[in-house]
Write a protein that holds these residues in place. Structure first.
Motif, PDB file in Angstrom:
ATOM      1  N   TYR A 272       0.792  -1.176  -0.046  1.00 51.56           N
ATOM      2  CA  TYR A 272       0.000  -0.435   0.082  1.00 51.56           C
ATOM      3  C   TYR A 272       0.980   0.884  -0.173  1.00 51.56           C
ATOM      4  CZ  TYR A 272      -3.207  -3.539   1.225  1.00 51.56           C
ATOM      5  OH  TYR A 272      -3.573  -5.040   1.676  1.00 51.56           O
ATOM      6  N   GLU A 273       0.753   2.065  -1.055  1.00 50.35           N
ATOM      7  CA  GLU A 273       2.290   2.861  -1.239  1.00 50.35           C
ATOM      8  C   GLU A 273       1.628   4.602  -0.785  1.00 50.35           C
ATOM      9  OE1 GLU A 273      -1.673   4.103  -4.166  1.00 50.35           O
ATOM     10  OE2 GLU A 273      -0.844   1.982  -3.707  1.00 50.35           O
ATOM     11  N   ASP A 274       0.654   4.519  -0.263  1.00 47.01           N
ATOM     12  CA  ASP A 274       0.540   5.459   1.111  1.00 47.01           C
ATOM     13  C   ASP A 274      -0.311   5.472   2.373  1.00 47.01           C
ATOM     14  OD1 ASP A 274      -2.217   5.603  -0.710  1.00 47.01           O
ATOM     15  OD2 ASP A 274      -1.915   7.287  -1.959  1.00 47.01           O
ATOM     16  N   ALA A 275      -0.240   6.579   3.233  1.00 48.38           N
ATOM     17  CA  ALA A 275      -1.472   6.428   3.572  1.00 48.38           C
ATOM     18  C   ALA A 275      -3.304   6.425   3.588  1.00 48.38           C
ATOM     19  CB  ALA A 275      -1.215   7.977   5.146  1.00 48.38           C
ATOM     20  N   PRO A 276      -3.752   7.296   2.711  1.00 42.09           N
ATOM     21  CA  PRO A 276      -4.799   6.423   2.803  1.00 42.09           C
ATOM     22  C   PRO A 276      -5.447   5.405   2.407  1.00 42.09           C
ATOM     23  CG  PRO A 276      -4.115   9.130   1.128  1.00 42.09           C
ATOM     24  CD  PRO A 276      -2.984   8.233   2.167  1.00 42.09           C
ATOM     25  N   THR A 277      -4.544   4.818   1.437  1.00 44.99           N
ATOM     26  CA  THR A 277      -4.267   3.391   1.184  1.00 44.99           C
ATOM     27  C   THR A 277      -4.470   2.729   2.281  1.00 44.99           C
ATOM     28  OG1 THR A 277      -4.044   3.858  -1.696  1.00 44.99           O
ATOM     29  CG2 THR A 277      -3.546   1.829  -0.975  1.00 44.99           C
ATOM     30  N   ARG A 278      -3.045   3.171   2.961  1.00 45.04           N
ATOM     31  CA  ARG A 278      -3.099   2.212   4.045  1.00 45.04           C
ATOM     32  C   ARG A 278      -4.295   2.028   4.960  1.00 45.04           C
ATOM     33  NH1 ARG A 278       1.943   4.155   3.257  1.00 45.04           N
ATOM     34  NH2 ARG A 278       2.125   5.626   4.588  1.00 45.04           N
ATOM     35  N   ALA A 279      -4.972   4.002   5.662  1.00 42.11           N
ATOM     36  CA  ALA A 279      -6.314   3.493   6.142  1.00 42.11           C
ATOM     37  C   ALA A 279      -7.568   3.018   5.259  1.00 42.11           C
ATOM     38  CB  ALA A 279      -5.696   4.798   5.699  1.00 42.11           C
ATOM     39  N   ALA A 280      -7.161   2.963   4.532  1.00 47.51           N
ATOM     40  CA  ALA A 280      -8.535   1.654   3.869  1.00 47.51           C
ATOM     41  C   ALA A 280      -8.441   0.689   3.970  1.00 47.51           C
ATOM     42  CB  ALA A 280      -8.818   2.021   2.136  1.00 47.51           C
ATOM     43  N   ALA A 281      -7.357  -0.017   4.283  1.00 46.61           N
ATOM     44  CA  ALA A 281      -6.899  -1.739   4.182  1.00 46.61           C
ATOM     45  C   ALA A 281      -7.279  -1.511   5.477  1.00 46.61           C
ATOM     46  CB  ALA A 281      -5.343  -1.657   3.889  1.00 46.61           C
ATOM     47  N   LEU A 282      -7.062  -0.902   6.305  1.00 44.64           N
ATOM     48  CA  LEU A 282      -7.328  -1.217   8.019  1.00 44.64           C
ATOM     49  C   LEU A 282      -9.001  -1.106   8.139  1.00 44.64           C
ATOM     50  CD1 LEU A 282      -4.482   1.430   9.734  1.00 44.64           C
ATOM     51  CD2 LEU A 282      -4.900  -1.252  10.258  1.00 44.64           C
TER      52      LEU A 282
ATOM     53  N   ASP B  87     -14.606  -0.817  -3.177  1.00 42.99           N
ATOM     54  CA  ASP B  87     -13.018  -1.465  -3.177  1.00 42.99           C
ATOM     55  C   ASP B  87     -12.077  -0.493  -2.585  1.00 42.99           C
ATOM     56  OD1 ASP B  87     -12.486   0.154  -4.954  1.00 42.99           O
ATOM     57  OD2 ASP B  87     -12.161  -1.127  -6.361  1.00 42.99           O
ATOM     58  N   LEU B  88     -10.987  -1.914  -2.314  1.00 45.47           N
ATOM     59  CA  LEU B  88      -9.515  -1.071  -1.490  1.00 45.47           C
ATOM     60  C   LEU B  88      -9.493   0.794  -2.531  1.00 45.47           C
ATOM     61  CD1 LEU B  88      -8.039  -1.380   0.365  1.00 45.47           C
ATOM     62  CD2 LEU B  88      -6.360  -1.748  -0.764  1.00 45.47           C
ATOM     63  N   GLU B  89      -9.240   0.774  -3.869  1.00 44.92           N
ATOM     64  CA  GLU B  89      -9.331   2.007  -4.140  1.00 44.92           C
ATOM     65  C   GLU B  89     -10.214   2.802  -3.756  1.00 44.92           C
ATOM     66  OE1 GLU B  89      -5.968   4.034  -5.298  1.00 44.92           O
ATOM     67  OE2 GLU B  89      -4.993   1.969  -4.681  1.00 44.92           O
TER      68      GLU B  89
ATOM     69  N   ILE C  60     -12.160   3.453  -1.542  1.00 42.94           N
ATOM     70  CA  ILE C  60     -12.138   4.004  -0.091  1.00 42.94           C
ATOM     71  C   ILE C  60     -11.096   4.652   0.069  1.00 42.94           C
ATOM     72  CG2 ILE C  60     -11.814   2.895   2.485  1.00 42.94           C
ATOM     73  CD1 ILE C  60     -12.298   0.158   0.992  1.00 42.94           C
ATOM     74  N   ALA C  61     -10.001   4.349  -0.887  1.00 36.75           N
ATOM     75  CA  ALA C  61      -8.506   5.249  -0.435  1.00 36.75           C
ATOM     76  C   ALA C  61      -8.870   6.374  -1.236  1.00 36.75           C
ATOM     77  CB  ALA C  61      -7.359   5.009  -1.278  1.00 36.75           C
ATOM     78  N   ASP C  62      -9.368   6.718  -2.058  1.00 32.17           N
ATOM     79  CA  ASP C  62      -9.959   7.928  -2.948  1.00 32.17           C
ATOM     80  C   ASP C  62     -10.767   8.689  -1.997  1.00 32.17           C
ATOM     81  OD1 ASP C  62      -8.541   7.068  -4.862  1.00 32.17           O
ATOM     82  OD2 ASP C  62      -9.842   6.307  -6.320  1.00 32.17           O
ATOM     83  N   GLU C  63     -11.910   8.187  -1.531  1.00 29.54           N
ATOM     84  CA  GLU C  63     -12.049   8.642  -0.573  1.00 29.54           C
ATOM     85  C   GLU C  63     -12.086   9.223   0.447  1.00 29.54           C
ATOM     86  OE1 GLU C  63     -15.663  10.571   1.360  1.00 29.54           O
ATOM     87  OE2 GLU C  63     -16.009   9.773  -0.480  1.00 29.54           O
ATOM     88  N   LEU C  64     -11.080   8.474   1.311  1.00 33.24           N
ATOM     89  CA  LEU C  64     -10.457   9.116   2.591  1.00 33.24           C
ATOM     90  C   LEU C  64      -9.392  10.163   1.776  1.00 33.24           C
ATOM     91  CD1 LEU C  64      -9.106   5.780   4.271  1.00 33.24           C
ATOM     92  CD2 LEU C  64     -10.923   7.049   4.735  1.00 33.24           C
ATOM     93  N   ARG C  65      -9.107   9.806   0.611  1.00 34.72           N
ATOM     94  CA  ARG C  65      -8.116  11.029   0.247  1.00 34.72           C
ATOM     95  C   ARG C  65      -8.573  12.311   0.170  1.00 34.72           C
ATOM     96  NH1 ARG C  65      -6.797   7.332  -3.240  1.00 34.72           N
ATOM     97  NH2 ARG C  65      -4.320   6.497  -3.095  1.00 34.72           N
ATOM     98  N   GLU C  66     -10.215  12.373  -0.058  1.00 37.18           N
ATOM     99  CA  GLU C  66     -11.243  13.452   0.319  1.00 37.18           C
ATOM    100  C   GLU C  66     -11.516  14.125   1.387  1.00 37.18           C
ATOM    101  OE1 GLU C  66     -12.230  15.242  -2.719  1.00 37.18           O
ATOM    102  OE2 GLU C  66     -11.306  13.961  -4.336  1.00 37.18           O
ATOM    103  N   TRP C  67     -11.148  13.009   2.756  1.00 37.42           N
ATOM    104  CA  TRP C  67     -11.210  13.507   2.849  1.00 37.42           C
ATOM    105  C   TRP C  67     -10.248  14.782   3.743  1.00 37.42           C
ATOM    106  CZ3 TRP C  67     -12.683   9.375   6.738  1.00 37.42           C
ATOM    107  CH2 TRP C  67     -13.929   8.612   6.594  1.00 37.42           C
ATOM    108  N   CYS C  68      -8.789  14.467   3.280  1.00 37.64           N
ATOM    109  CA  CYS C  68      -7.966  14.992   3.495  1.00 37.64           C
ATOM    110  C   CYS C  68      -7.299  16.461   2.992  1.00 37.64           C
ATOM    111  CB  CYS C  68      -6.095  14.348   3.801  1.00 37.64           C
ATOM    112  SG  CYS C  68      -6.251  12.230   4.057  1.00 37.64           S
TER     113      CYS C  68
END
Length: 123
Positions: free
Chosen positions: A47-57, A110-112, A114-122
């Motif tokens: 998982y290349e970045d923090a939002p993707t790692r947070a999404a995995a969690l 899916d994981l991406e 989720i990560a995209d939504e978390l990026r939006e939060w940031c």
């Protein structure tokens, strides 16, 4: 820099963010979450970045519940806290958190996604 979490950190997030102190029913889910966010293949992070790692969690803790109740709240709190601990400025609403948790739980996101939504939060 990659933020690394451990079991103690997950327990602290649970203690501070889940009402009524629910008991741990699956310690393996917590151990899996620690391992998943930090996964590497041949020294390359999965998982290349923090939002993707947070999404995995978030994804793992919603699909493999660790607590006797309040797992959606816990999983969302873990993702949020991971981003904040990593230095991200996070701004979202309870409705967006709820909607994301529902999409993850029902398998729509899916994981991406989720990560995209978390990026939006940031942003």
């Amino acid at each position: 820099m990659t933020l690394r979490i451990d079991l103690a950190w997950l327990l602290m997030v649970a203690e501070h963010n889940t009402p009524g102190d629910p008991q741990i029913t699956d310690w393996g889910a917590l151990v899996a979450a620690v391992s998943r966010h930090d996964a590497e293949i041949f020294g390359v992070p999965v998982y290349e970045d923090a939002p993707t790692r947070a999404a995995a969690l978030l994804q793992l803790l919603l699909h493999v519940p660790a607590l006797e109740r309040s797992n959606a709240m816990f999983a969302s709190a873990v993702a949020y806290a991971y981003l904040v601990a990593g230095g991200q400025k996070v701004s979202t609403s309870p409705e967006r958190v709820r909607d994301l948790a529902r999409l993850v739980k029902d398998g729509t996101a899916d994981l991406e996604t989720i990560a995209d939504e978390l990026r939006e939060w940031c942003r």
